[in-house]
Design an enzyme around this catalytic site. Structure first.
Site, PDB file in Angstrom:
ATOM      1  N   CYS A 177       0.859  -1.181   0.000  1.00 44.53           N
ATOM      2  CA  CYS A 177       0.000   0.000   0.000  1.00 44.53           C
ATOM      3  C   CYS A 177       0.896   1.232   0.000  1.00 44.53           C
ATOM      4  CB  CYS A 177      -0.980  -0.007   1.173  1.00 44.53           C
ATOM      5  SG  CYS A 177      -0.246   0.235   2.809  1.00 44.53           S
ATOM      6  N   ASN A 223       2.471   1.446   4.169  1.00 41.96           N
ATOM      7  CA  ASN A 223       2.797   0.208   4.880  1.00 41.96           C
ATOM      8  C   ASN A 223       2.547   0.317   6.377  1.00 41.96           C
ATOM      9  OD1 ASN A 223       5.663  -1.895   5.503  1.00 41.96           O
ATOM     10  ND2 ASN A 223       3.652  -2.576   4.877  1.00 41.96           N
ATOM     11  N   CYS A 276      -1.161   0.737   7.355  1.00 44.72           N
ATOM     12  CA  CYS A 276      -2.588   0.411   7.521  1.00 44.72           C
ATOM     13  C   CYS A 276      -2.971  -0.835   6.715  1.00 44.72           C
ATOM     14  CB  CYS A 276      -3.480   1.578   7.097  1.00 44.72           C
ATOM     15  SG  CYS A 276      -3.391   3.040   8.142  1.00 44.72           S
ATOM     16  N   ARG A 277      -3.285  -0.632   5.450  1.00 41.14           N
ATOM     17  CA  ARG A 277      -3.868  -1.712   4.655  1.00 41.14           C
ATOM     18  C   ARG A 277      -2.931  -2.885   4.387  1.00 41.14           C
ATOM     19  NH1 ARG A 277      -6.015   1.532  -0.329  1.00 41.14           N
ATOM     20  NH2 ARG A 277      -4.067   2.610   0.097  1.00 41.14           N
ATOM     21  N   SER A 278      -1.710  -2.625   3.935  1.00 41.95           N
ATOM     22  CA  SER A 278      -0.839  -3.763   3.602  1.00 41.95           C
ATOM     23  C   SER A 278      -0.433  -4.571   4.834  1.00 41.95           C
ATOM     24  CB  SER A 278       0.363  -3.340   2.759  1.00 41.95           C
ATOM     25  OG  SER A 278       1.196  -2.440   3.430  1.00 41.95           O
ATOM     26  N   ASP A 318      -9.534   2.846   1.864  1.00 39.90           N
ATOM     27  CA  ASP A 318      -8.362   3.436   2.518  1.00 39.90           C
ATOM     28  C   ASP A 318      -8.771   4.153   3.803  1.00 39.90           C
ATOM     29  OD1 ASP A 318      -6.039   4.682   3.306  1.00 39.90           O
ATOM     30  OD2 ASP A 318      -5.529   5.396   1.305  1.00 39.90           O
TER      31      ASP A 318
END
Length: 152
Positions: free
Chosen positions: A8, A11, A13-15, A123
């Site tokens: 993401c 690096n 939050c999402r990933s 996101d």
């Protein structure tokens, strides 16, 4: 060994949510020895930072730990080192190709493209809605794991 890198923007939050969710799913399926799973950023903005606290709390709600994570930027070498480079949104996808060059081995995809609901993972950095992100990550990781284990 199947090597998966989730990517993401920062690096934090999402990933990492995808990384630790996938690690949890793989562990519960008894497939830990068959997978190497990590995450990275397309930017340098958060290098060295841990998982963002609201993302860490959302993972903890589901019994998933993310201790020891430090954000890192993906490199061109990651293209050679990993079998699958999985982005969270279309901006990540473009930046992954910019960093890696041409996707001659067809390794780069978006997480939600492995589901029946293709598109971007929500996101939470902008929306604050970590629950929506969790739902996308969980659905995407489950679909990706099913796809990867079906071919073995």
């Amino acid at each position: 060994m199947i090597k998966v890198l989730f990517i993401c923007h920062g690096n934090i939050c999402r990933s990492p949510m995808a990384e630790f969710t996938m690690k949890d799913m793989v562990k519960k399926a008894g497939l830990e020895a068959d997978f190497q799973i990590a995450s990275a950023a397309t930017s340098r903005e958060e290098i060295g930072n841990p998982v963002y606290p609201p993302a860490r709390r959302k993972l903890a709600e589901h019994g998933i730990k993310c201790d020891g994570h430090a954000a890192r930027q993906m490199t061109k070498e990651d293209y050679e080192d990993y079998d699958y480079l999985i982005g969270m949104d279309s901006a990540n996808f473009r930046n992954m190709k910019r960093i890696c060059g041409p996707d001659v081995d067809n390794k780069i995809s978006l997480l939600m493209d492995h589901t029946k609901h293709p598109g971007d993972v929500a996101d939470p950095w902008y929306t604050g809605d970590f629950e929506a992100t969790w739902r996308d990550v969980e659905e995407g990781c489950a679909a990706l794991l099913k796809e990867l284990t079906a071919s073995n």
